[in-house]
Design an enzyme around this catalytic site. Structure first.
Site, PDB file in Angstrom:
ATOM      1  CG  HIS A 115      -1.807 -17.062  22.243  1.00  0.00           C
ATOM      2  ND1 HIS A 115      -2.688 -16.066  21.926  1.00  0.00           N
ATOM      3  CD2 HIS A 115      -0.581 -16.498  22.207  1.00  0.00           C
ATOM      4  CE1 HIS A 115      -2.035 -14.949  21.703  1.00  0.00           C
ATOM      5  NE2 HIS A 115      -0.747 -15.192  21.853  1.00  0.00           N
TER       6      HIS A 115
ATOM      7  CG  HIS B 274       7.378  -9.240  21.465  1.00  0.00           C
ATOM      8  ND1 HIS B 274       7.074  -9.199  22.804  1.00  0.00           N
ATOM      9  CD2 HIS B 274       6.300  -9.824  20.859  1.00  0.00           C
ATOM     10  CE1 HIS B 274       5.872  -9.729  22.986  1.00  0.00           C
ATOM     11  NE2 HIS B 274       5.395 -10.131  21.827  1.00  0.00           N
TER      12      HIS B 274
ATOM     13  CD  GLU C 193       3.239 -13.687  22.726  1.00  0.00           C
ATOM     14  OE1 GLU C 193       3.064 -12.521  22.321  1.00  0.00           O
ATOM     15  OE2 GLU C 193       2.298 -14.469  22.999  1.00  0.00           O
TER      16      GLU C 193
ATOM     17  CG  ASP D 255       4.980 -15.160  18.460  1.00  0.00           C
ATOM     18  OD1 ASP D 255       5.380 -14.755  19.568  1.00  0.00           O
ATOM     19  OD2 ASP D 255       4.173 -14.515  17.769  1.00  0.00           O
TER      20      ASP D 255
ATOM     21  CG  HIS E 238       1.150  -7.773  22.583  1.00  0.00           C
ATOM     22  ND1 HIS E 238       0.426  -8.872  22.978  1.00  0.00           N
ATOM     23  CD2 HIS E 238       2.248  -8.260  21.992  1.00  0.00           C
ATOM     24  CE1 HIS E 238       1.046  -9.977  22.584  1.00  0.00           C
ATOM     25  NE2 HIS E 238       2.140  -9.624  21.991  1.00  0.00           N
TER      26      HIS E 238
ATOM     27  CG  ASP F 201       3.548  -9.271  18.237  1.00  0.00           C
ATOM     28  OD1 ASP F 201       3.827 -10.074  17.336  1.00  0.00           O
ATOM     29  OD2 ASP F 201       3.580  -9.580  19.442  1.00  0.00           O
TER      30      ASP F 201
ATOM     31  CE1 TYR G 151      -0.893 -10.155  14.815  1.00  0.00           C
ATOM     32  CE2 TYR G 151      -0.950  -7.875  15.529  1.00  0.00           C
ATOM     33  CZ  TYR G 151      -0.283  -9.086  15.409  1.00  0.00           C
ATOM     34  OH  TYR G 151       0.980  -9.196  15.915  1.00  0.00           O
TER      35      TYR G 151
ATOM     36  CG  HIS H  77       2.761 -12.137  13.505  1.00  0.00           C
ATOM     37  ND1 HIS H  77       3.133 -13.456  13.649  1.00  0.00           N
ATOM     38  CD2 HIS H  77       2.872 -11.589  14.742  1.00  0.00           C
ATOM     39  CE1 HIS H  77       3.455 -13.688  14.909  1.00  0.00           C
ATOM     40  NE2 HIS H  77       3.314 -12.581  15.601  1.00  0.00           N
TER      41      HIS H  77
HETATM   42 FE1  FEO Z   1       3.488 -11.038  20.950  1.00  0.00          FE
HETATM   43 FE2  FEO Z   1       3.888 -12.308  17.799  1.00  0.00          FE
HETATM   44  O1  FEO Z   1       4.116 -12.210  19.648  1.00  0.00           O
END
Ligand code: FEO
Length: 397
Positions: free
Chosen positions: A24, A78, A80, A82, A145, A164, A191, A224
């Site tokens: 993104h 979370h 989001e 992903d 976040h 994250d 990051y 990640h």
């Molecule tokens: Fe905020 Fe890895 O998603």
């Protein structure tokens, strides 16, 4: 290769996304991973899922450990996508009536993402869930976040599943910090600069809170990149340092150019900054990705932005960069604008206005009509020196 048993009975069943190059709007030349954690005890819990297109791979990884129907609890740290894109598929496989633990905001946000009604169980900060020998504790990390973000802490193993936070966009067979070594730190810094920077004050408070709680942390496992097992304190210390945005004697000199005039000015300004002992590298926005420029902004004292005037406005790449930087809210910077123009010359005023809106301490801009002659280049050099002196006045050696 997954699964990887990261501690006895705890597996990373996530996936590598080797080929993603743009996350993104953030450049990810080394891809990324979506880590997900299977905890096998008297009860079995899965913490987070992966991006939708990797659902089959996630389920196959789980199947190498156990029958997915043996999973008792789903935990969503979370919302989001992903980390939740595969949630519906996973729940279909493990049983749609099984509880999905999430934060209160996660409860709200999961409902806004997915029409399917699941057995959501919102938890409070500090709430615990017994698996048998192990206890999971949930730690709300609102706005780190997203509003829904939380950590899951495995008490007996002293493992923090940090969503994250502390991540890096990195796909590799190297699974741990001690395997990859310091080569991972620039990715962790990028990051932080591109995802967590707006929430820097909250990070300092979170670290204080965790320190006061006296939670021993043996391993930090983000969603990640690599897991921090050798020295989790190192990434925590780096986060505190980056959150404080302590600057160096360094300037980011970023620009686009039409007929090389603004470029010539950038070179002269860079030479002026260098002459004052400031670290600087001109960054041409058609060659440098905005996310790499922002990584450099993190520990710079000044951001110097150049644009030619195009149709009474800014060059599109410069507008893009300013919009991106504004959202990430860097603090405590000196700002300056420069650029070449033909007849109207609005670009430097527009840059100044944008940087002022970001609370930058501004110097008067410098502009040159059409092509800078020797005098124009000398003025640019002196402009660089003036910025350099301002930096050195404020940043100790
Ligand atoms: Fe905020 Fe890895 O998603």
């Amino acid at each position: 290769m997954r699964p990887v048993e990261i501690a006895k009975g705890i597996y990373d069943v996530g996936v590598n996304d080797w080929n993603i190059q743009d996350f993104h709007g953030y450049s990810t030349p080394l891809g990324t991973s979506y880590n997900a954690f299977l905890i096998v005890d008297e009860k079995v819990a899965l913490v987070d899922t992966v991006k939708k297109e990797f659902a089959d791979q996630l389920i196959a990884n789980i199947e190498k450990v156990l029958d997915p129907r043996k999973i008792d609890y789903m935990i969503s740290n979370h919302t989001e996508m992903d980390h939740t894109g595969s949630l519906a598929r996973v729940m279909h496989r493990i049983g749609e009536d099984k509880p999905v633990y999430c934060s209160k905001m996660g409860f709200k946000n999961l409902g806004l993402h997915f029409p399917q009604k699941l057995n959501y169980q919102p938890v409070t900060d500090g709430q615990e869930l017994r698996l048998g020998k192990r206890t999971l504790a949930f730690l709300e990390t609102r706005m780190l976040h997203w509003p829904d973000s939380m950590f899951t802490y495995i008490k007996e193993d002293q493992i923090l599943l940090s969503s994250d936070a502390f991540g890096q966009h990195f796909a590799g067979f190297e699974k741990y910090d001690d395997v990859i070594g310091d080569a991972i730190m620039p990715h962790a810094q990028k990051y932080f600069a591109n995802i967590l920077l707006p929430y820097a004050p909250l990070i300092v408070k979170l670290v204080e809170k965790v320190t006061q709680m006296g939670l021993p942390i043996r391993m930090i496992c983000p969603d990640h990149g690599v897991l921090w097992r050798k020295d989790p304190g190192k990434i925590i210390e780096a986060y505190v340092r980056w959150s404080k945005q302590t600057p160096r004697r360094k300037a980011v000199l970023v620009y686009d150019t039409m007929w090389h005039s603004t470029e010539q000015m950038a070179d002269a300004i860079g030479a002026g900054l260098h002459a004052e002992g400031v670290s600087v590298r001109p960054m041409y926005l058609r060659k440098w990705h905005r996310s790499d420029v922002l990584t450099e902004v993190l520990d710079a004292k000044a951001v110097v932005v150049g644009s030619p005037t195009l149709n009474n406005g800014l060059f599109p790449t410069v507008s893009d960069f300013l919009t991106y930087m504004k959202g990430l809210k860097p603090q405590g910077k000196i700002g300056a604008a420069f650029g070449s123009y033909g007849w109207s010359g609005e670009a430097t005023k527009l840059i100044t206005r944008e940087l002022e809106a970001m609370q930058f301490e501004m110097l008067e801009p410098v502009r040159q009509q059409y092509v800078p002659a020797q005098k124009g280049l000398e003025e640019s050099f002196e402009f660089g020196r003036a910025i350099g002196r301002r930096i050195c006045d404020q940043v100790p050696e």
